[in-house]
Design an enzyme around this catalytic site. Structure first.
Site, PDB file in Angstrom:
ATOM      1  N   GLU A  40       0.786  -1.219   0.000  1.00 20.45           N
ATOM      2  CA  GLU A  40       0.000   0.000   0.000  1.00 20.45           C
ATOM      3  C   GLU A  40       0.824   1.278   0.000  1.00 20.45           C
ATOM      4  OE1 GLU A  40       0.435  -1.338   4.380  1.00 20.45           O
ATOM      5  OE2 GLU A  40       0.171  -2.292   2.431  1.00 20.45           O
TER       6      GLU A  40
ATOM      7  N   HIS B  91      -8.174  -3.950  -0.905  1.00 23.33           N
ATOM      8  CA  HIS B  91      -7.419  -4.012   0.339  1.00 23.33           C
ATOM      9  C   HIS B  91      -6.359  -2.917   0.377  1.00 23.33           C
ATOM     10  CE1 HIS B  91      -5.747  -6.148   3.885  1.00 23.33           C
ATOM     11  NE2 HIS B  91      -4.592  -5.665   3.432  1.00 23.33           N
ATOM     12  N   GLU B  92      -5.578  -2.799  -0.698  1.00 24.53           N
ATOM     13  CA  GLU B  92      -4.483  -1.816  -0.700  1.00 24.53           C
ATOM     14  C   GLU B  92      -5.009  -0.390  -0.637  1.00 24.53           C
ATOM     15  OE1 GLU B  92      -1.829  -3.169  -0.005  1.00 24.53           O
ATOM     16  OE2 GLU B  92      -2.415  -5.190  -0.606  1.00 24.53           O
TER      17      GLU B  92
ATOM     18  N   HIS C 287      -5.994   0.745   2.783  1.00 24.51           N
ATOM     19  CA  HIS C 287      -4.873   1.154   3.635  1.00 24.51           C
ATOM     20  C   HIS C 287      -4.659   2.670   3.609  1.00 24.51           C
ATOM     21  CE1 HIS C 287      -3.078  -2.280   5.522  1.00 24.51           C
ATOM     22  NE2 HIS C 287      -2.971  -2.960   4.392  1.00 24.51           N
TER      23      HIS C 287
ATOM     24  N   GLU D  27      -3.797  -4.039   9.549  1.00 27.45           N
ATOM     25  CA  GLU D  27      -4.294  -5.101   8.677  1.00 27.45           C
ATOM     26  C   GLU D  27      -5.683  -5.597   9.067  1.00 27.45           C
ATOM     27  OE1 GLU D  27      -3.035  -5.504   6.007  1.00 27.45           O
ATOM     28  OE2 GLU D  27      -0.951  -4.868   6.191  1.00 27.45           O
TER      29      GLU D  27
ATOM     30  N   ASP E  15       9.286  -9.512  11.029  1.00 32.58           N
ATOM     31  CA  ASP E  15       8.895 -10.364   9.905  1.00 32.58           C
ATOM     32  C   ASP E  15       8.659 -11.810  10.328  1.00 32.58           C
ATOM     33  OD1 ASP E  15       8.226  -9.383   7.446  1.00 32.58           O
ATOM     34  OD2 ASP E  15      10.271  -9.253   6.694  1.00 32.58           O
TER      35      ASP E  15
ATOM     36  N   TYR F 274      -4.406 -10.007   9.883  1.00 31.46           N
ATOM     37  CA  TYR F 274      -5.445  -9.711   8.907  1.00 31.46           C
ATOM     38  C   TYR F 274      -6.780 -10.346   9.330  1.00 31.46           C
ATOM     39  CZ  TYR F 274      -1.522  -8.691   5.686  1.00 31.46           C
ATOM     40  OH  TYR F 274      -0.388  -8.196   5.099  1.00 31.46           O
TER      41      TYR F 274
END
Length: 658
Positions: free
Chosen positions: A284, A308-309, A312, A331, A389, A397
């Site tokens: 995003e 979705h993007e 954001h 998310e 990460d 999400y």
């Protein structure tokens, strides 16, 4: 509820002095694969008498630094393997709170840069020019530039970038114009052009992004009266397909989201279809969402990734998590609102179906982290230097979206809840917040707009279970509209029952069984099938060939077929050896590995980690040496982030690689 306010992934001193604006002056050199130039920070002093500014860096070559135009002393600390090297810049004596300081850092990237992927021409669609793109989330912006790399500090930026190929940034282009001649009319690939950009809206550092390649622009039409613009960028070979795929829905969804949330504040919303090694479905980046080419299915069934993007823009880019512990705020909210839009623009059934599709990924992720249960939580307490990460999965999400859906239902339904959504966004746009701050606002809003009854409803929520709970189940059994799922599940049940038939020639399945399904229903069919015991080899072969699942170009469907095919029966007892995979399963494992690494004859890798990571993990359970061999032979074509995480998945250690 204890609040986590410390960002353990940054070494910067943003509580003492913080960047307000950074100006980049870069040159992109494809021959040496180096980005060089300077970053000039305008910083605000937050405490009297501070003596240094500390920046995050990742394998950068720092050449010189000036403070207020004067040469400054600096120290680069030894590298931490996760957080990089702290850059300490000495400041003038006697600085007072509120003072402004300008620091210019001259530097260049190195071959160890984790934020950039340099592609040779053969790794692109056109195979004529090289390509460069960045990926800075969650903590890789420090490898692109010396920054205070924490989402807690939002910054404005501007840039001048010289390159022999068109340059795109996560900002508004100043010159040359997007709709002008490509590369300002200069010869692409040979002549340098300087591109200038400005990002006037403060953003977290992970949204700073660059892409440089032989790309073209095509504008989308937009609803009347809108001040923003929107369009698509892609290589010439893909621009027609990309425009067709996304032109119908992008601006329609953007306008619809403005109605239910608040106005879009970034001025430009463009899409860029990247080469296949891009490791995510989408990213995003402000003003310019990066997209994987695996979305180009030719039937517009995967445009929900774009929804979705763009969502954001409000939840993540607008209201931002203060540190990685609260990533779910980005998310979970984005996934929830994306599905609200599905209901508003399509149907209640579409919204419910999206949760059904997402639940498979959620429960797979929860099981994946059974040995590391803290990553099953929404709010994660990271240790100093721990890699955010390592916690990346579907959990923030899907568990996050289900949590907000549960709140919506508890508080009275969607119509009652949407005014709160608007207030939440408008209250925190431009800010970085923690979960405790969000919860405090939630209670304050409903105290004002609902009184004791709504507060009592909120008190009925098991907050600890949702935010800090571990395990492979949600705290509440969620129910969804199953209208679109039932036909897919019925077909899966028929296939499960067919395992009792010895001769597949006697089965009554037909190629047209899937004709009435959209691609998401085919995904639901395969995911349901995976919930049953593994199919016998003859039936598995029949499934793949009859429905052409083993050769489909739709990567979402192909992934699910391989997940069905590579499921192994459980041992008959804990002490029993694992069942030996059949010849059919081994052959499909080899095909699956070649598919994701690009050695299947297509030459196109599935660099999106949603595909390559689970497939290679599944292949490794069948034949670990096969998975390692295919991966090692192709990994140089993958993004550095994907390389790092897949090496971990396959147990490839630094010592083994050396």
């Amino acid at each position: 509820m204890a609040d986590i306010v410390v960002d353990t992934a940054t070494q910067s001193n943003i509580s003492d002095i913080a960047t307000e604006h950074v100006a980049f002056d870069w040159k992109v050199d494809f021959k040496t694969e180096v980005l060089s130039g300077s970053a000039t920070h305008v910083m605000k002093v937050k405490k009297d008498g501070i003596e240094e500014a500390i920046f995050d860096t990742g394998d950068l070559d720092i050449n010189a630094i000036t403070v207020e135009g004067q040469t400054a002393q600096f120290i680069v600390d030894p590298k931490n393997p996760v957080t990089g090297s702290a850059l300490h810049v000495a400041l003038p004596k006697g600085l007072a709170e509120g003072a402004s300081v300008t620091i210019k850092i001259e530097y260049k990237t190195t071959e160890k840069c984790t934020a950039l992927q340099w592609l040779d021409k053969d790794q692109t669609q056109g195979k004529t020019f090289p390509y460069l793109f960045s990926q800075c989330q969650p903590i890789y912006a420090r490898a692109l530039a010396p920054l205070q790399d924490s989402p807690a500090n939002k910054i404005k930026y501007s840039a001048k970038v010289s390159a022999v190929l068109p340059v795109l940034l996560s900002a508004i282009r100043v010159s040359p114009p997007s709709d002008g001649p490509p590369h300002d009319g200069k010869e692409i690939g040979k002549e340098f052009v300087t591109y200038t950009y400005d990002q006037p809206v403060p953003i977290p550092s992970y949204l700073i992004a660059i892409a440089v390649g032989n790309v073209r622009y095509r504008p989308f039409s937009k609803p009347e009266g809108k001040q923003w613009t929107s369009g698509i960028w892609a290589e010439p070979e893909l621009i027609d397909a990309a425009y067709w795929e996304f032109s119908e829905d992008t601006t329609r969804f953007l306008a619809a989201e403005e109605k239910i949330v608040t106005s879009y504040r970034f001025g430009v919303y463009d899409l860029l279809v990247l080469p296949p090694s891009f490791p995510y479905g989408g990213m995003e980046n402000a003003c310019l969402s990066f997209l994987t080419p695996t979305l180009l299915t030719g039937d517009r069934t995967l445009v929900d990734v774009v929804v979705h993007e763009l969502t954001h823009s409000w939840f993540g880019n607008g209201v931002t998590h203060a540190n990685p512990s609260h990533f779910w705020l980005n998310e979970g909210w984005t996934t929830y609102i994306e599905r609200v839009l599905q209901q508003i623009l399509h149907s209640h059934a579409e919204r419910g179906f999206a949760y059904v599709i997402g639940s498979k990924a959620l429960y797979d992720s929860l099981r994946e982290y059974e040995s590391r249960p803290k990553y099953q939580r929404l709010v994660i307490s990271f240790e100093e230097g721990e890699d955010p990460d390592d916690a990346y999965s579907s959990i923030p999400y899907e568990k996050g979206a289900n949590f907000i859906l549960h709140l919506e239902r508890t508080l009275g339904g969607l119509d009652v809840f949407l005014p709160y959504v608007k207030d939440y966004a408008e209250t925190f746009l431009g800010k970085s917040i923690t979960t405790a701050q969000w919860r405090a606002h939630l209670y304050a809003y409903w105290q004002e707009h609902g009184g004791a009854d709504k507060v009592a409803a909120l008190d009925s929520i098991d907050w600890d279970a949702w935010l800090y709970g571990e395990g492979t189940a949600l705290p509440v059994t969620m129910e969804y509209d199953l209208t679109l799922a039932e036909a897919a599940w019925t077909l899966a049940k028929r296939w499960d029952a067919a395992r009792a038939v010895e001769d597949v020639g006697g089965l009554d399945f037909e190629e047209g069984d899937l004709k009435a399904f959209n691609s998401n229903q085919i995904v639901a069919f395969l995911e349901k099938l995976q919930s049953y015991a593994p199919l016998p080899s003859p039936l598995l072969e029949h499934l793949g060939t009859l429905y052409k699942l083993s050769t489909t170009s739709n990567a979402e469907i192909r992934l699910r077929f391989y997940e069905v095919a590579l499921s192994l029966p459980a041992p008959s007892s804990p002490s029993s050896p694992a069942p030996t995979p059949s010849h059919t399963v081994r052959a499909l494992a080899a095909a699956a590995a070649k598919w994701v690494v690009g050695t299947d004859g297509s030459g196109v890798i599935k660099g999106r980690m949603k595909f390559c990571r689970p497939v290679l993990r599944a292949v490794a359970k069948i034949d670990r040496e096969l998975a390692k061999r295919e991966w090692e032979g192709a990994k140089d074509g993958f993004h550095p982030i994907a390389r790092k995480l897949i090496d971990k998945d396959l147990g490839i250690t630094a010592a083994a690689k050396a």
